[in-house]
Design a protein around this motif. Structure first.
Motif, PDB file in Angstrom:
ATOM      1  N   UNK A  83       0.532   4.014  -2.903  1.00  0.00           N
ATOM      2  CA  UNK A  83       0.144   5.399  -2.620  1.00  0.00           C
ATOM      3  C   UNK A  83       1.330   6.341  -2.801  1.00  0.00           C
ATOM      4  N   UNK A  84       2.475   5.991  -2.195  1.00  0.00           N
ATOM      5  CA  UNK A  84       3.623   6.899  -2.199  1.00  0.00           C
ATOM      6  C   UNK A  84       4.282   7.053  -3.551  1.00  0.00           C
ATOM      7  N   UNK A  85       4.547   5.921  -4.239  1.00  0.00           N
ATOM      8  CA  UNK A  85       5.228   5.974  -5.533  1.00  0.00           C
ATOM      9  C   UNK A  85       4.265   6.019  -6.702  1.00  0.00           C
ATOM     10  N   UNK A  86       2.969   5.893  -6.440  1.00  0.00           N
ATOM     11  CA  UNK A  86       1.990   5.930  -7.506  1.00  0.00           C
ATOM     12  C   UNK A  86       1.074   7.130  -7.402  1.00  0.00           C
ATOM     13  N   UNK A  87       0.101   7.035  -6.505  1.00  0.00           N
ATOM     14  CA  UNK A  87      -0.909   8.094  -6.371  1.00  0.00           C
ATOM     15  C   UNK A  87      -0.264   9.441  -6.061  1.00  0.00           C
ATOM     16  N   UNK A  88       0.634   9.463  -5.057  1.00  0.00           N
ATOM     17  CA  UNK A  88       1.252  10.737  -4.671  1.00  0.00           C
ATOM     18  C   UNK A  88       2.131  11.305  -5.790  1.00  0.00           C
ATOM     19  N   UNK A  89       2.799  10.423  -6.531  1.00  0.00           N
ATOM     20  CA  UNK A  89       3.646  10.897  -7.631  1.00  0.00           C
ATOM     21  C   UNK A  89       2.820  11.593  -8.701  1.00  0.00           C
ATOM     22  N   UNK A  90       1.690  10.978  -9.049  1.00  0.00           N
ATOM     23  CA  UNK A  90       0.838  11.565 -10.088  1.00  0.00           C
ATOM     24  C   UNK A  90       0.218  12.877  -9.612  1.00  0.00           C
ATOM     25  N   UNK A  91      -0.347  12.863  -8.395  1.00  0.00           N
ATOM     26  CA  UNK A  91      -0.962  14.082  -7.866  1.00  0.00           C
ATOM     27  C   UNK A  91       0.076  15.193  -7.726  1.00  0.00           C
ATOM     28  N   UNK A  92       1.260  14.862  -7.200  1.00  0.00           N
ATOM     29  CA  UNK A  92       2.308  15.863  -7.008  1.00  0.00           C
ATOM     30  C   UNK A  92       2.763  16.435  -8.342  1.00  0.00           C
ATOM     31  N   UNK A  93       2.866  15.563  -9.366  1.00  0.00           N
ATOM     32  CA  UNK A  93       3.244  16.055 -10.684  1.00  0.00           C
ATOM     33  C   UNK A  93       2.225  17.046 -11.241  1.00  0.00           C
ATOM     34  N   UNK A  94       0.938  16.729 -11.044  1.00  0.00           N
ATOM     35  CA  UNK A  94      -0.113  17.633 -11.513  1.00  0.00           C
ATOM     36  C   UNK A  94      -0.099  18.952 -10.743  1.00  0.00           C
ATOM     37  N   UNK A  95       0.105  18.874  -9.424  1.00  0.00           N
ATOM     38  CA  UNK A  95       0.153  20.094  -8.609  1.00  0.00           C
ATOM     39  C   UNK A  95       1.342  20.956  -9.011  1.00  0.00           C
ATOM     40  N   UNK A  96       2.512  20.316  -9.175  1.00  0.00           N
ATOM     41  CA  UNK A  96       3.708  21.061  -9.570  1.00  0.00           C
ATOM     42  C   UNK A  96       3.490  21.735 -10.925  1.00  0.00           C
ATOM     43  N   UNK A  97       2.888  21.006 -11.869  1.00  0.00           N
ATOM     44  CA  UNK A  97       2.615  21.575 -13.201  1.00  0.00           C
ATOM     45  C   UNK A  97       1.667  22.765 -13.092  1.00  0.00           C
ATOM     46  N   UNK A  98       0.643  22.648 -12.240  1.00  0.00           N
ATOM     47  CA  UNK A  98      -0.321  23.738 -12.066  1.00  0.00           C
ATOM     48  C   UNK A  98       0.351  24.980 -11.478  1.00  0.00           C
ATOM     49  N   UNK A  99       1.228  24.756 -10.487  1.00  0.00           N
ATOM     50  CA  UNK A  99       1.913  25.886  -9.861  1.00  0.00           C
ATOM     51  C   UNK A  99       2.808  26.625 -10.856  1.00  0.00           C
ATOM     52  N   UNK A 100       3.506  25.853 -11.700  1.00  0.00           N
ATOM     53  CA  UNK A 100       4.477  26.461 -12.616  1.00  0.00           C
ATOM     54  C   UNK A 100       3.802  26.993 -13.879  1.00  0.00           C
ATOM     55  N   UNK A 101       2.959  26.160 -14.500  1.00  0.00           N
ATOM     56  CA  UNK A 101       2.373  26.538 -15.787  1.00  0.00           C
ATOM     57  C   UNK A 101       1.020  27.236 -15.626  1.00  0.00           C
ATOM     58  N   UNK A 102       0.147  26.618 -14.844  1.00  0.00           N
ATOM     59  CA  UNK A 102      -1.198  27.161 -14.715  1.00  0.00           C
ATOM     60  C   UNK A 102      -1.247  28.484 -13.969  1.00  0.00           C
ATOM     61  N   UNK A 103      -0.515  28.566 -12.862  1.00  0.00           N
ATOM     62  CA  UNK A 103      -0.532  29.782 -12.039  1.00  0.00           C
ATOM     63  C   UNK A 103       0.653  30.691 -12.331  1.00  0.00           C
ATOM     64  N   UNK A 147       0.824  -1.208   0.000  1.00  0.00           N
ATOM     65  CA  UNK A 147       0.000   0.000   0.000  1.00  0.00           C
ATOM     66  C   UNK A 147       0.858   1.258   0.000  1.00  0.00           C
ATOM     67  N   UNK A 148       1.981   1.208   0.746  1.00  0.00           N
ATOM     68  CA  UNK A 148       2.872   2.366   0.803  1.00  0.00           C
ATOM     69  C   UNK A 148       3.448   2.687  -0.573  1.00  0.00           C
ATOM     70  N   UNK A 149       3.853   1.652  -1.313  1.00  0.00           N
ATOM     71  CA  UNK A 149       4.397   1.869  -2.654  1.00  0.00           C
ATOM     72  C   UNK A 149       3.290   2.337  -3.598  1.00  0.00           C
TER      73      UNK A 149
END
Length: 419
Positions: free
Chosen positions: A125-145, A121-123
């Motif tokens: 969530x941590x290496x899957x779900x969190x990686x995807x969500x974090x990538x989207x958030x980072x993209x939004x901060x840099x490109x979107x905002x 579960x740790x892998x």
């Protein structure tokens, strides 16, 4: 904690480029981080075992947030200090949290078989779900905002501080089997004790070898998949490809979760041989496409951006996704094996000792990445994974031999008691 790490990942290189550093300077900054993990990581692991894993987890927060702060300064020396902090934090992320979990799991009397599901579960969530969500958030901060390439590091800073508050408020402290005691009188004493444990039990040494060999191949793959798919700098949809990789890793962790539900029926030592063998085959695929790069083919390569990925790149992409599935299987399975064989009171120290050859190899790769052909790099990774396959085979033989010897001892003891 994984979200704080993943938020930074996609924009570290981009930030250094934004500040005007060339490839050589950026390579030296990355080498500084891996060298820091190699040199100071073992010290961090030793201190975690001696003074507490909760304190080490909080030290991870301090180190990584300090590294985030340095990203605001367009100065090579300041950024290098930040890489040193981040290198130490990476060692703590890969040892202190796992060590705390295993010790706390044991202290509370939970079933040992549950650890496999927890790691899976740790892998996931941590290496899957969190990686995807974090990538989207980072993209939004840099490109979107349009907040600039330093924004993801500020986001990571906030996430890490939030995690630190949760740890401070909810975690208890543990030190392994020697809870409440200073298990070693000095740092060197801790290191020597860990080395003696590795030398005494060849299975621990084999685990360390397999971890280093697999992770060295994995980190090399992280550096090389882009030039493998775009040998002449053609445009790639990095976000989409990264998402595919993370989805594949999540699928692998799900498979591992199924396998680890009943570890007696699905013996880890058996299926991990398949993992290493298949991983070696997946990274052998780009060797065939980059064995030679004749000049007459370059015009074909230059059409990739306009016509989409050619069949050569698609085959490599499929192989890389398959490798990510195997990465997803590897992590929880290796964590489960380490929980069974690595001594509790030396766990963080030994885990960081395992990372010394890994970090040394990655530094060598970064230093020579522009001078060594891709085919040689990927071929070396395949060779490493085949060596891990051999180590897993030896590990299995030692495990079978130990079981046979234990059975014979019990039989002799029973015969003596009847006599």
């Amino acid at each position: 904690m994984m979200a704080g790490d993943w938020l930074q990942g996609p924009y570290v290189y981009a930030l250094y480029q934004y500040y005007g550093f060339d490839r050589g300077d950026i390579g030296r900054l990355f080498i500084g981080g891996f060298a820091s993990s190699m040199i100071f990581g073992t010290l961090a692991g030793s201190l975690a075992d001696k003074y507490g894993r909760k304190k080490a987890a909080l030290a991870y927060v301090v180190m990584y947030t300090s590294g985030c702060v340095t990203k605001h300064f367009n100065s090579f020396n300041v950024l290098l200090v930040g890489r040193v902090f981040s290198g130490i934090a990476t060692s703590l992320l890969n040892s202190a949290f796992e060590s705390w979990l295993v010790a706390e799991h044991s202290k509370r009397g939970y079933d040992e078989d549950w650890l496999g599901g927890t790691f899976s579960s740790a892998v996931f969530v941590g290496n899957g779900v969190m990686a995807i969500i974090s990538g989207l958030v980072a993209h939004t901060l840099v490109e979107g905002m349009a907040l600039g390439p330093v924004a993801p590091f500020d986001g990571a800073h906030a996430v890490l501080l939030l995690g630190g508050v949760v740890i401070l408020a909810t975690w208890s402290e543990n030190f392994g089997e020697e809870e409440g005691k200073e298990v070693r009188s000095s740092f060197l004493g801790q290191i020597w004790a860990a080395l003696r444990a590795i030398r005494k039990d060849p299975k621990i040494a084999l685990l360390g070898a397999m971890q280093s060999l697999f992770e060295a191949s994995m980190y090399t793959f992280v550096f090389l998949w882009t030039p493998a798919l775009s040998p002449n700098g053609e445009h790639l949809e990095h976000g989409m490809i990264f998402t595919c990789f993370m989805m594949a890793c999540m699928a692998g962790s799900t498979i591992a979760g199924r396998l680890l539900v009943d570890p007696r029926r699905n013996q880890i030592s058996h299926y991990m041989k398949t993992v290493y063998g298949c991983a070696a085959l997946t990274l052998l695929v780009p060797v065939f496409f980059h064995w030679s790069a004749p000049r007459e083919d370059e015009d074909n390569f230059k059409t990739w951006a306009s016509s989409g990925l050619p069949w050569q790149a698609k085959i490599q992409l499929l192989a890389f996704c398959a490798f990510e599935v195997l990465v997803g299987v590897f992590w929880p399975s290796m964590m489960k094996l380490r929980s069974q064989y690595v001594p509790e009171d030396l766990r963080a120290t030994i885990l960081n000792l395992f990372r010394i050859p890994l970090n040394l190899f990655v530094c060598l790769v970064l230093y020579n990445v522009a001078n060594v052909p891709l085919s040689v790099m990927f071929g070396m990774c395949s060779l490493f994974l085949l060596t891990a396959f051999y180590c897993q085979h030896q590990f299995l033989l030692l495990s079978v031999r130990s079981r046979v010897q234990n059975t014979l001892r019990r039989g002799q003891a029973g015969g003596s008691a009847r006599s």
